[in-house]
Design an enzyme around this catalytic site. Sequence first.
Site, PDB file in Angstrom:
ATOM      1  N   GLU A 137     -25.512   9.571  17.607  1.00 25.10           N
ATOM      2  CA  GLU A 137     -25.731   8.123  17.478  1.00 25.10           C
ATOM      3  C   GLU A 137     -24.405   7.373  17.457  1.00 25.10           C
ATOM      4  OE1 GLU A 137     -27.044   4.881  14.049  1.00 25.10           O
ATOM      5  OE2 GLU A 137     -27.212   7.029  13.655  1.00 25.10           O
ATOM      6  N   ASP A 172     -29.573   3.101  17.219  1.00 24.30           N
ATOM      7  CA  ASP A 172     -29.773   2.175  16.111  1.00 24.30           C
ATOM      8  C   ASP A 172     -29.513   0.776  16.670  1.00 24.30           C
ATOM      9  OD1 ASP A 172     -29.192   0.423  13.865  1.00 24.30           O
ATOM     10  OD2 ASP A 172     -29.072   2.226  12.619  1.00 24.30           O
ATOM     11  N   GLU A 235     -34.274   1.317   9.022  1.00 27.38           N
ATOM     12  CA  GLU A 235     -33.051   1.689   8.306  1.00 27.38           C
ATOM     13  C   GLU A 235     -32.282   0.401   8.041  1.00 27.38           C
ATOM     14  OE1 GLU A 235     -29.774   5.176   8.804  1.00 27.38           O
ATOM     15  OE2 GLU A 235     -29.595   3.512  10.197  1.00 27.38           O
TER      16      GLU A 235
END
Length: 251
Positions: A137, A172, A235
């Site tokens: 990520e 993300d 998140e």
Amino acid sequence: MPKFAANLTMLFTELPFMERFAAAKAAGFDAVEVLFPYDCSATDMRYQLVMNDLTLVLINTPPPNFTGGPRGFAAVPGLEERFRRDFERVLRYADVLKPRGVHIMSGAAEGAEARATFIENLTWAAARAPRLTLTIEPINRIDMPGYFLDDFDLAAEVLDAVAAPNLHLQIDMYHAHRITGDALGVWARHGHRAAHIQIGGLPDRHEPLASPHLDYPAFFKRLDAEGYSGFVSGEYTPAGRTEDGLGWLKG
């Protein structure tokens, strides 16, 4: 609607950690993720997962002491043995917890040697755990100074170099925005590589609602239309009580 998960490291922090599993289930989640589970009993966590009928979708590679400590070691030259030792620890937890995926953190590093180290370690990890979905990520360097994997094009190059069927991209959307200013553009270019998505409000990383930066309800519909089959995990840092800000689950 996509399959949603709750990040129990960041959500439901009003409660002790082991109570967050039941709280997530009561709030409507069928899946959860945990950043670093290594300071807790894997057996106790597995009990909470089973008793609450929850799927664990993701854990991160160590370090266990995340706050103020190194952000992984996978791209750090000279620490190959440390990375592999930590990865074996992850596998022992994974044997008990049964996560669907493991996010491998690159750590802080720079340059061609770090890139080569990252590729070497990922190649080893993918071969060591062929039945486990692994992800990398990109993380922005404002929140995590010095982090090696801070670019989505670099992530694509690394994935192509490793070319392992069980290694994928983790996107993300908060980090995508911080890195490029265009999270949807990142999805358009790299979404086909994604096995896991994390979301947080832009630009403040609170609840993932519609904003001038990203219309999350529209994004969820786009994921459905494109046939995205992975999980989408909340998140973020709730602006208040976690339960009070979960309207986004309904799209």
